[in-house]
Structures are given as C-alpha cells and as structure tokens.
Design a protein around this motif. Structure first.
Motif, PDB file in Angstrom:
ATOM      1  N   LEU A   5       7.931  -0.270   4.324  1.00  0.00           N
ATOM      2  CA  LEU A   5       9.010  -1.178   3.937  1.00  0.00           C
ATOM      3  C   LEU A   5      10.354  -0.486   4.063  1.00  0.00           C
ATOM      4  O   LEU A   5      11.328  -1.069   4.548  1.00  0.00           O
ATOM      5  N   GLU A   6      10.412   0.782   3.633  1.00  0.00           N
ATOM      6  CA  GLU A   6      11.687   1.495   3.623  1.00  0.00           C
ATOM      7  C   GLU A   6      11.443   2.979   3.435  1.00  0.00           C
ATOM      8  O   GLU A   6      10.333   3.414   3.148  1.00  0.00           O
ATOM      9  N   ASN A   7      12.490   3.729   3.648  1.00  0.00           N
ATOM     10  CA  ASN A   7      12.452   5.172   3.448  1.00  0.00           C
ATOM     11  C   ASN A   7      12.899   5.472   2.018  1.00  0.00           C
ATOM     12  O   ASN A   7      13.889   4.928   1.549  1.00  0.00           O
TER      13      ASN A   7
ATOM     14  N   VAL B  26       9.694   1.913  14.518  1.00  0.00           N
ATOM     15  CA  VAL B  26       9.553   2.520  13.198  1.00  0.00           C
ATOM     16  C   VAL B  26       9.747   4.022  13.294  1.00  0.00           C
ATOM     17  O   VAL B  26       9.296   4.664  14.250  1.00  0.00           O
ATOM     18  N   ASP B  27      10.411   4.582  12.306  1.00  0.00           N
ATOM     19  CA  ASP B  27      10.579   6.026  12.229  1.00  0.00           C
ATOM     20  C   ASP B  27       9.202   6.690  12.359  1.00  0.00           C
ATOM     21  O   ASP B  27       8.323   6.465  11.525  1.00  0.00           O
ATOM     22  N   PRO B  28       8.973   7.503  13.383  1.00  0.00           N
ATOM     23  CA  PRO B  28       7.648   8.120  13.555  1.00  0.00           C
ATOM     24  C   PRO B  28       7.272   9.033  12.403  1.00  0.00           C
ATOM     25  O   PRO B  28       6.090   9.245  12.124  1.00  0.00           O
ATOM     26  N   ASN B  29       8.262   9.573  11.733  1.00  0.00           N
ATOM     27  CA  ASN B  29       7.974  10.424  10.573  1.00  0.00           C
ATOM     28  C   ASN B  29       7.466   9.598   9.402  1.00  0.00           C
ATOM     29  O   ASN B  29       6.932  10.136   8.442  1.00  0.00           O
ATOM     30  N   ALA B  30       7.620   8.261   9.489  1.00  0.00           N
ATOM     31  CA  ALA B  30       7.071   7.371   8.481  1.00  0.00           C
ATOM     32  C   ALA B  30       5.663   6.919   8.867  1.00  0.00           C
ATOM     33  O   ALA B  30       4.747   6.915   8.047  1.00  0.00           O
TER      34      ALA B  30
ATOM     35  N   MET C 140       0.849  -1.184   0.000  1.00  0.00           N
ATOM     36  CA  MET C 140       0.000   0.000   0.000  1.00  0.00           C
ATOM     37  C   MET C 140       0.885   1.234   0.000  1.00  0.00           C
ATOM     38  O   MET C 140       1.861   1.309   0.748  1.00  0.00           O
ATOM     39  N   TRP C 141       0.563   2.183  -0.862  1.00  0.00           N
ATOM     40  CA  TRP C 141       1.243   3.469  -0.815  1.00  0.00           C
ATOM     41  C   TRP C 141       0.730   4.258   0.383  1.00  0.00           C
ATOM     42  O   TRP C 141      -0.409   4.063   0.839  1.00  0.00           O
ATOM     43  N   THR C 142       1.553   5.146   0.882  1.00  0.00           N
ATOM     44  CA  THR C 142       1.205   5.899   2.081  1.00  0.00           C
ATOM     45  C   THR C 142       0.522   7.226   1.715  1.00  0.00           C
ATOM     46  O   THR C 142       0.187   7.469   0.563  1.00  0.00           O
ATOM     47  N   GLY C 143       0.323   8.073   2.710  1.00  0.00           N
ATOM     48  CA  GLY C 143      -0.351   9.350   2.477  1.00  0.00           C
ATOM     49  C   GLY C 143      -1.819   9.144   2.150  1.00  0.00           C
ATOM     50  O   GLY C 143      -2.500   8.282   2.724  1.00  0.00           O
ATOM     51  N   LEU C 144      -2.330   9.910   1.207  1.00  0.00           N
ATOM     52  CA  LEU C 144      -3.743   9.857   0.870  1.00  0.00           C
ATOM     53  C   LEU C 144      -4.151   8.534   0.243  1.00  0.00           C
ATOM     54  O   LEU C 144      -5.335   8.167   0.281  1.00  0.00           O
TER      55      LEU C 144
ATOM     56  N   ASP D 165       5.802   3.628   0.744  1.00  0.00           N
ATOM     57  CA  ASP D 165       4.944   2.449   0.681  1.00  0.00           C
ATOM     58  C   ASP D 165       5.337   1.456   1.762  1.00  0.00           C
ATOM     59  O   ASP D 165       6.341   1.613   2.456  1.00  0.00           O
ATOM     60  N   GLY D 166       4.519   0.434   1.899  1.00  0.00           N
ATOM     61  CA  GLY D 166       4.774  -0.610   2.880  1.00  0.00           C
ATOM     62  C   GLY D 166       3.745  -1.704   2.724  1.00  0.00           C
ATOM     63  O   GLY D 166       3.129  -1.846   1.662  1.00  0.00           O
TER      64      GLY D 166
END
Length: 438
Positions: free
Chosen positions: A153-155, A130-134, A102-106, A321-322
C-alpha cells in the motif's frame, strides 16, 4: 519508490540488505478500462483501525468503483488484535474476503498458503512500477523474481515524532542522537512540565498495550548492524545476549527516571497527549504522520529514536503491509483489477493525499514530515533497516507483545522477558530458525 529518494540510494540500500544475508537472494490496461461486465462485489478486510491507511484504502475503493461502476468494493475493518487468526480461519472455511491486508516479510511467507502469487496475475509491466525494494519482502525467499503475494500500500517508517515548541520551551536545543542525550533531554522536558515520551495503545490498535516492536527495532539497530540481524532469526544471536540485555536495561530507565508517562501499559490516549502538546515525543510510524501535521502544523518533526550508546546511524524504512488476493476468492479477475489499480499514478495520488508515502516508482510525498524521514536516508545516508517484527518469527513477535510492554513499565524483569523470547525460539521447529528464510 521512496518519496524523492534517488534510484542510486535505493539500490545502495538494497545492496546492503543483500550482502547482509537478510535476503536469500504507466497504468495497467485492465485497471483503467473497466472491462468487467455484470455487477460484482469484492470484499477487502483490513486491520488499520482509523489510521491514515484506512483512509487511503477507503478512498482507493471509491476511486476504483468510479472507474469500474460494475465492481463494488466493500471495505471491512476487523479487530486488529486477532486479525490474522480471523483471516486464517476464514481461509480454512473459504468464507472470508476476496482481498485482505497482509503484513510483509515473514508474515507474508507464514500465510502464503492461502494467498495468490501475483506473478502472471498482474502484468509484469505493472509490477515494475512498484519499488523493487518493497516487492522483495512479499516474495518467496525474499526474491522478487519469485513473484509477490502482496501489493504494498505504501512505504513506512517506524520513527519518532517530537514537538519543536515543547523542546524550545524546555531548553532542549538539539534532537538527541544517543541514550545519554535522550536522558538529558527528558530531564529538561520533565522539569518544564511535559511528559517527555508518551506510550499507549493509541495509533495502531494491535493489542491491549502499546506495540513494543517499534522500540525493539531501534534497540536492535543500536545493538547490531543490519548484517547481523539474520542471527536473531536463526538463533545465532540469542535473545538473552549481553548486548540485548543492555539495550533493554537502558530502555527501562526511560520509565524509572520519569522520561515516560507512568501508565505506559494502560494508557489509551497517547496520540491525544502528543497532539495537545502535553507530551513532547512519541515513537510511532508514518500511518499517523498526517494526524500530527494536521494537529500541530510545523511544530511537529520526525527524529530517529536514539536507542544507541553512540549516535544512531540506522532508520527503519520498509514497505510493511499491502493487499493480497485470497486463493478461494470467487472474483479473481476483479481482484486483479483492483490490485493493478493500486499501482497506478492515480492511486499514488490518493495514497499521498492520505499523508502516506506511495511505494510506486516515480512518485513523491508532499507531507514535509514524511519527506524529512526520506531525507534521513537520501541526505543523511542512514543505513536502512527492515521492521524487526517482519523478519523475526511471528511467535517471537507474539511473545514480545506479551512481555515487553511490562518490561518498560517495570512489572517484568528484562531477564524474564528475554528468557521467554529465547524459550519461544528454542521451541520452534528447525525449519523456522535456520540459516535461510522460507
């Protein structure tokens, strides 16, 4: 985690986004003990094609199975051009995967009705890795306290890559930082026999043409500060604004002046042309870093696409994404075990080995070009921007995919394309273009 970025830098980036108005606001035990009894198969869908992300996901599945012999993880590649439509149809019929990319954001919020909110499903102690900014970009109202729907999954960076050897042979002595310097570098590279910037639909196979939102992200960085970007979502900044028109007019000059390959709309071998040294630059992302460093060694380096009238000061740095759990999955316990495993140090090593940047606190990247990207923020103090296509409406993204490649190719006018984007925005319900995110 952002590679070797310090916590202070990450906090500064988060604060900048909060004040901009873009935001509304050790290992997990079951992932390592292998407590599940009875053979179970869980399925993961992805739209990664043959990117490094696919390599990382397949290797995560294999490593997880070794720890949990009774759980087989079946990784299935789906057509990226209509991946989300497939995932949504499968959710409606409840016959799709247990887990899915799944892509992040909207994108996350758009599809959250068939995604499991992982608050309480994954121990808070594991989520804290997990990086909170992620995590915030995977939560309701972009507030991590509401619980994530995705384990990143990754930055990722949207970023430019260039061939240092090509630059040297063409007499380009410094990396361009604005439009005028970019045009000048292009002229030298073209005279030396190189394609200055190559475009094509290699890399992320998201459609028949190249994906224009990498470039659009940097054009909007060149047009507006991050504090204004929410206006692109709400409509406060119209897509037909003079600043946006000017940026796209500069962009089209790349093609009309010979700075790009002539077949930007139909080319399918842009990665190969860059890896062979025939093309000196391309705009892409961290999912292809390892391919480039494997092919070019220390000849390849990262640069921030200089789509700005003044030296560019922003960079796209985002957990794009993740993996999400589907609400209809018949194996929620096993799904959760896999998602917990994704947060472990062992998983971080697998992700890093694939040439990616783990989004896990306390880990780092070993790829020097990925580290160079992180240094744009930690050392050069560039402002962190999200991926534009993750914070504007999906309908806008689709319209952009339809028209923007042909704008660069000279087949569609800037005015026509931007009018189409504005019409798409105007047709959305008020709930999808207000002052707050869903």
């Amino acid at each position: 985690m952002r590679g070797l970025r310090t916590a202070a830098v990450a906090a500064t980036a988060a604060t900048a986004l909060l004040t901009s108005g873009l935001l509304a606001a050790g290992c997990g035990s079951s992932a390592t003990t292998g407590t599940t009894s009875g053979p179970v198969t869980i399925t993961i869908w992805h739209n990664y094609g043959t990117e490094q992300n696919a390599t990382a996901l397949n290797n995560l599945a294999k490593a997880f199975h070794k720890l949990h012999p009774n759980i087989t993880v079946k990784v299935v590649s789906q057509d990226a051009s209509n991946y989300f439509a497939q995932l949504q149809a499968a959710a409606i019929s409840k016959n799709g995967p247990d887990l899915g990319v799944m892509w992040t954001g909207l994108f996350t919020l758009q599809y959250k009705s068939y995604l499991v909110n992982l608050k309480g499903e994954i121990p808070a102690s594991d989520l804290a890795r997990v990086d909170p900014n992620a995590l915030k970009w995977t939560s309701n109202s972009f507030d991590p306290a509401n619980g994530p729907y995705v384990i990143p999954l990754e930055n990722q960076f949207y970023i430019g890559f260039y061939n240092k050897s090509d630059f040297t042979r063409a007499g380009v002595t410094s990396v361009p930082t604005d439009w005028s310097q970019l045009y000048a570098a292009c002229a030298k590279l073209k005279k030396a026999g190189f394609t200055p910037i190559v475009y094509g639909n290699g890399g992320q196979p998201l459609g028949a043409t190249f994906y224009p939102w990498y470039d659009m992200s940097y054009m909007m960085i060149g047009a507006y500060p991050v504090s204004a970007w929410r206006g692109l979502y709400s409509g406060q900044i119209p897509w037909t604004s003079g600043a946006i028109k000017a940026q796209l007019a500069n962009w089209t000059k790349l093609h009309s002046t010979g700075c790009t390959n002539s077949d930007v709309v139909t080319n399918t071998n842009n990665l190969g042309q860059f890896e062979s040294g025939k093309a000196a630059m391309m705009v892409d992302g961290t999912w292809d870093t390892q391919k480039f460093t494997s092919a070019l060694g220390d000849k390849v380096a990262a640069f921030v696409p200089p789509f700005s009238d003044s030296p560019i000061k922003g960079v796209v740095d985002f957990a794009g994404d993740g993996i999400s759990q589907m609400t209809y999955s018949q194996h929620p316990a096993q799904d959760a075990e896999f998602l917990e495993f994704m947060i472990t140090p062992a998983a971080a090593r697998i992700i890093n080995a694939a040439g990616l940047i783990p989004a896990i606190n306390g880990t780092s990247t070993s790829n020097p070009v990925n580290q160079q990207m992180l240094n744009f923020v930690s050392d050069q103090h560039m402002t962190v921007y999200p991926m534009l296509d993750n914070v504007v409406q999906g309908n806008i993204v689709s319209t952009g995919q339809k028209f923007l490649p042909s704008v660069l190719g000279g087949r569609v006018s800037v005015t026509s394309a931007l009018s189409a984007l504005q019409t798409t925005l105007n047709q959305l319900p008020a709930t999808q273009r207000g002052n707050t995110f869903p």
